[in-house]
Design a protein around this motif. Sequence first.
Motif, PDB file in Angstrom:
ATOM      1  N   VAL A   1       0.864  -1.198   0.000  1.00 31.82           N
ATOM      2  CA  VAL A   1       0.000   0.000   0.000  1.00 31.82           C
ATOM      3  C   VAL A   1       0.897   1.243   0.000  1.00 31.82           C
ATOM      4  CG1 VAL A   1      -1.717   1.308   1.323  1.00 31.82           C
ATOM      5  CG2 VAL A   1      -1.895  -1.196   1.143  1.00 31.82           C
ATOM      6  N   PRO A   2       0.596   2.201  -0.873  1.00 30.42           N
ATOM      7  CA  PRO A   2       1.439   3.403  -0.947  1.00 30.42           C
ATOM      8  C   PRO A   2       1.551   4.144   0.391  1.00 30.42           C
ATOM      9  CG  PRO A   2      -0.049   3.313  -2.818  1.00 30.42           C
ATOM     10  CD  PRO A   2      -0.466   2.224  -1.891  1.00 30.42           C
ATOM     11  N   SER A   3       2.686   4.752   0.625  1.00 33.83           N
ATOM     12  CA  SER A   3       2.953   5.411   1.905  1.00 33.83           C
ATOM     13  C   SER A   3       2.153   6.701   2.093  1.00 33.83           C
ATOM     14  CB  SER A   3       4.448   5.717   2.039  1.00 33.83           C
ATOM     15  OG  SER A   3       4.876   6.549   0.970  1.00 33.83           O
ATOM     16  N   ARG A   4       1.425   7.156   1.061  1.00 34.66           N
ATOM     17  CA  ARG A   4       0.568   8.327   1.249  1.00 34.66           C
ATOM     18  C   ARG A   4      -0.632   8.018   2.144  1.00 34.66           C
ATOM     19  NH1 ARG A   4      -0.165   6.740  -4.054  1.00 34.66           N
ATOM     20  NH2 ARG A   4      -2.280   6.072  -4.645  1.00 34.66           N
ATOM     21  N   PHE A   5      -0.888   6.725   2.360  1.00 39.01           N
ATOM     22  CA  PHE A   5      -1.942   6.321   3.281  1.00 39.01           C
ATOM     23  C   PHE A   5      -1.349   6.140   4.683  1.00 39.01           C
ATOM     24  CE2 PHE A   5      -5.488   5.524   0.475  1.00 39.01           C
ATOM     25  CZ  PHE A   5      -4.895   5.251  -0.753  1.00 39.01           C
ATOM     26  N   SER A   6      -2.045   6.686   5.676  1.00 44.30           N
ATOM     27  CA  SER A   6      -1.610   6.484   7.053  1.00 44.30           C
ATOM     28  C   SER A   6      -2.827   6.437   7.964  1.00 44.30           C
ATOM     29  CB  SER A   6      -0.644   7.579   7.494  1.00 44.30           C
ATOM     30  OG  SER A   6      -1.284   8.841   7.490  1.00 44.30           O
ATOM     31  N   GLY A   7      -2.665   5.750   9.081  1.00 45.11           N
ATOM     32  CA  GLY A   7      -3.732   5.645  10.050  1.00 45.11           C
ATOM     33  C   GLY A   7      -3.233   6.010  11.429  1.00 45.11           C
ATOM     34  N   SER A   8      -4.123   6.547  12.244  1.00 47.35           N
ATOM     35  CA  SER A   8      -3.758   6.908  13.604  1.00 47.35           C
ATOM     36  C   SER A   8      -4.960   6.748  14.513  1.00 47.35           C
ATOM     37  CB  SER A   8      -3.229   8.342  13.657  1.00 47.35           C
ATOM     38  OG  SER A   8      -4.246   9.260  13.299  1.00 47.35           O
ATOM     39  N   GLY A   9      -4.675   6.826  15.819  1.00 47.29           N
ATOM     40  CA  GLY A   9      -5.744   6.772  16.801  1.00 47.29           C
ATOM     41  C   GLY A   9      -5.700   5.530  17.655  1.00 47.29           C
ATOM     42  N   SER A  10      -6.423   5.578  18.744  1.00 46.59           N
ATOM     43  CA  SER A  10      -6.609   4.425  19.624  1.00 46.59           C
ATOM     44  C   SER A  10      -7.781   4.735  20.548  1.00 46.59           C
ATOM     45  CB  SER A  10      -5.351   4.105  20.424  1.00 46.59           C
ATOM     46  OG  SER A  10      -5.079   5.139  21.334  1.00 46.59           O
ATOM     47  N   GLY A  11      -8.306   3.705  21.159  1.00 46.17           N
ATOM     48  CA  GLY A  11      -9.458   3.915  22.038  1.00 46.17           C
ATOM     49  C   GLY A  11     -10.742   3.963  21.237  1.00 46.17           C
ATOM     50  N   THR A  12     -11.279   5.159  21.015  1.00 50.79           N
ATOM     51  CA  THR A  12     -12.539   5.297  20.285  1.00 50.79           C
ATOM     52  C   THR A  12     -12.439   6.167  19.046  1.00 50.79           C
ATOM     53  OG1 THR A  12     -13.229   7.185  21.631  1.00 50.79           O
ATOM     54  CG2 THR A  12     -13.923   4.996  22.391  1.00 50.79           C
ATOM     55  N   ASP A  13     -11.338   6.872  18.848  1.00 48.00           N
ATOM     56  CA  ASP A  13     -11.245   7.818  17.740  1.00 48.00           C
ATOM     57  C   ASP A  13     -10.054   7.503  16.847  1.00 48.00           C
ATOM     58  OD1 ASP A  13     -12.365   9.892  20.208  1.00 48.00           O
ATOM     59  OD2 ASP A  13     -13.463   9.769  18.308  1.00 48.00           O
ATOM     60  N   PHE A  14     -10.355   7.398  15.557  1.00 48.64           N
ATOM     61  CA  PHE A  14      -9.362   6.959  14.580  1.00 48.64           C
ATOM     62  C   PHE A  14      -9.437   7.830  13.334  1.00 48.64           C
ATOM     63  CE2 PHE A  14      -8.364   3.136  16.901  1.00 48.64           C
ATOM     64  CZ  PHE A  14      -9.525   2.916  17.621  1.00 48.64           C
ATOM     65  N   THR A  15      -8.318   7.880  12.623  1.00 45.70           N
ATOM     66  CA  THR A  15      -8.228   8.699  11.422  1.00 45.70           C
ATOM     67  C   THR A  15      -7.478   7.955  10.330  1.00 45.70           C
ATOM     68  OG1 THR A  15      -8.203  10.739  12.728  1.00 45.70           O
ATOM     69  CG2 THR A  15      -7.374  10.875  10.486  1.00 45.70           C
ATOM     70  N   LEU A  16      -8.007   8.062   9.120  1.00 42.60           N
ATOM     71  CA  LEU A  16      -7.290   7.629   7.921  1.00 42.60           C
ATOM     72  C   LEU A  16      -6.937   8.897   7.154  1.00 42.60           C
ATOM     73  CD1 LEU A  16      -6.366   5.375   5.880  1.00 42.60           C
ATOM     74  CD2 LEU A  16      -8.607   5.690   4.785  1.00 42.60           C
ATOM     75  N   THR A  17      -5.673   9.038   6.791  1.00 39.91           N
ATOM     76  CA  THR A  17      -5.216  10.203   6.039  1.00 39.91           C
ATOM     77  C   THR A  17      -4.583   9.761   4.734  1.00 39.91           C
ATOM     78  OG1 THR A  17      -4.809  11.468   8.068  1.00 39.91           O
ATOM     79  CG2 THR A  17      -3.708  12.229   6.067  1.00 39.91           C
ATOM     80  N   ILE A  18      -4.971  10.454   3.671  1.00 37.72           N
ATOM     81  CA  ILE A  18      -4.301  10.307   2.379  1.00 37.72           C
ATOM     82  C   ILE A  18      -3.557  11.617   2.160  1.00 37.72           C
ATOM     83  CG2 ILE A  18      -4.554   9.731  -0.057  1.00 37.72           C
ATOM     84  CD1 ILE A  18      -7.380   8.676   0.620  1.00 37.72           C
ATOM     85  N   SER A  19      -2.254  11.568   2.128  1.00 37.22           N
ATOM     86  CA  SER A  19      -1.468  12.817   2.165  1.00 37.22           C
ATOM     87  C   SER A  19      -1.557  13.606   0.866  1.00 37.22           C
ATOM     88  CB  SER A  19      -0.012  12.513   2.487  1.00 37.22           C
ATOM     89  OG  SER A  19       0.542  11.661   1.494  1.00 37.22           O
ATOM     90  N   SER A  20      -1.664  12.914  -0.253  1.00 37.24           N
ATOM     91  CA  SER A  20      -1.771  13.576  -1.548  1.00 37.24           C
ATOM     92  C   SER A  20      -2.623  12.686  -2.444  1.00 37.24           C
ATOM     93  CB  SER A  20      -0.381  13.792  -2.167  1.00 37.24           C
ATOM     94  OG  SER A  20      -0.492  14.365  -3.459  1.00 37.24           O
ATOM     95  N   LEU A  21      -3.877  13.046  -2.583  1.00 33.17           N
ATOM     96  CA  LEU A  21      -4.856  12.211  -3.274  1.00 33.17           C
ATOM     97  C   LEU A  21      -4.459  11.977  -4.732  1.00 33.17           C
ATOM     98  CD1 LEU A  21      -7.621  10.928  -2.433  1.00 33.17           C
ATOM     99  CD2 LEU A  21      -8.688  12.900  -3.559  1.00 33.17           C
ATOM    100  N   GLN A  22      -4.512  10.734  -5.130  1.00 27.67           N
ATOM    101  CA  GLN A  22      -4.179  10.358  -6.510  1.00 27.67           C
ATOM    102  C   GLN A  22      -5.438   9.876  -7.233  1.00 27.67           C
ATOM    103  OE1 GLN A  22      -0.939  10.857  -7.817  1.00 27.67           O
ATOM    104  NE2 GLN A  22      -1.040  12.011  -5.882  1.00 27.67           N
ATOM    105  N   PRO A  23      -5.438   9.898  -8.569  1.00 28.31           N
ATOM    106  CA  PRO A  23      -6.647   9.498  -9.301  1.00 28.31           C
ATOM    107  C   PRO A  23      -7.131   8.097  -8.940  1.00 28.31           C
ATOM    108  CG  PRO A  23      -5.086  10.564 -10.772  1.00 28.31           C
ATOM    109  CD  PRO A  23      -4.374  10.390  -9.456  1.00 28.31           C
ATOM    110  N   GLU A  24      -6.208   7.193  -8.643  1.00 33.04           N
ATOM    111  CA  GLU A  24      -6.598   5.814  -8.322  1.00 33.04           C
ATOM    112  C   GLU A  24      -7.159   5.665  -6.891  1.00 33.04           C
ATOM    113  OE1 GLU A  24      -3.590   6.914  -9.152  1.00 33.04           O
ATOM    114  OE2 GLU A  24      -1.976   5.893  -8.030  1.00 33.04           O
ATOM    115  N   ASP A  25      -7.165   6.751  -6.126  1.00 37.21           N
ATOM    116  CA  ASP A  25      -7.665   6.687  -4.750  1.00 37.21           C
ATOM    117  C   ASP A  25      -9.158   6.956  -4.644  1.00 37.21           C
ATOM    118  OD1 ASP A  25      -4.688   8.406  -3.544  1.00 37.21           O
ATOM    119  OD2 ASP A  25      -5.019   6.300  -4.065  1.00 37.21           O
ATOM    120  N   PHE A  26      -9.782   7.294  -5.736  1.00 42.19           N
ATOM    121  CA  PHE A  26     -11.215   7.559  -5.693  1.00 42.19           C
ATOM    122  C   PHE A  26     -11.953   6.238  -5.532  1.00 42.19           C
ATOM    123  CE2 PHE A  26     -11.103  12.007  -6.120  1.00 42.19           C
ATOM    124  CZ  PHE A  26      -9.928  12.280  -6.812  1.00 42.19           C
TER     125      PHE A  26
END
Lengths: 124, 107
Positions: B58-83
């Motif tokens: 999976v490309p490194s532009r994808f990252s995840g964070s959080g623990s407990g009850t709140d989580f985030t997925l971040t795409i650092s620079s959206l690419q056409p194939e990410d839609f």
Amino acid sequence: QVQLVQSGAEVRKPGSSVKVSCKASGGTFSNYGVSWVRQAPGQGLEWMGRIIPIIGIANYAQKFQGRVTIAADKSTSTAYMEVRGLTSEDTAVYYCAREFNAGVTIPGSWFDPWGQGSLVTVSS
Amino acid sequence: DIQMTQSPSSLSAFVGDRVTITCRSSQSISSYLVWYQHKQGKAPKVLIYGASSLQSGVPSRFSGSGSGTDFTLTISSLQPEDFATYYCQQSHSIPWTFGQGTKVEIK
């Protein structure tokens, strides 16, 4: 590399049943669980239930308890999911997926790989 | 059952934008959180497991964070194939449950 190969599309009448198969190709399910997930048209992913083939124990989402049966044949590395009493609301793509985990180093499990999906259409 | 709530339900973004999707669980799930990408006509694909571990390939532009009850997925620079549509899923306790999905569309 294990791949999951599912049976083909099915058309059923309301009130009937359907059975979908999921065969592990290039390997076995090993000690992992196999889950079934469906996606109805325009809807999100919905977990239905799972089985751990090596011990044969199945768990179900409350919504499907009593109407869905999940089974596995260890000798052929094939899992099955049967839905009874079909209605139009069961029209969906049904996926099987292996519940992979990395042991104690990473918490939890995740679905990988997935089967290609089997479209079940319920229509009179 | 543990309820998973994603926001937003959909978003429009330009190629190159930074995109953030959030997922909240109805009770603490520690780091038992997985993110999937789902494209029409294909099987879902795991992006992140254990809340923050990137799946191999999976490309490194994808990252995840959080623990407990709140989580985030971040795409650092959206690419056409990410839609695609993105789902979170808790693997803390059965029944496994998914968020309702976030559809990422091109602007």
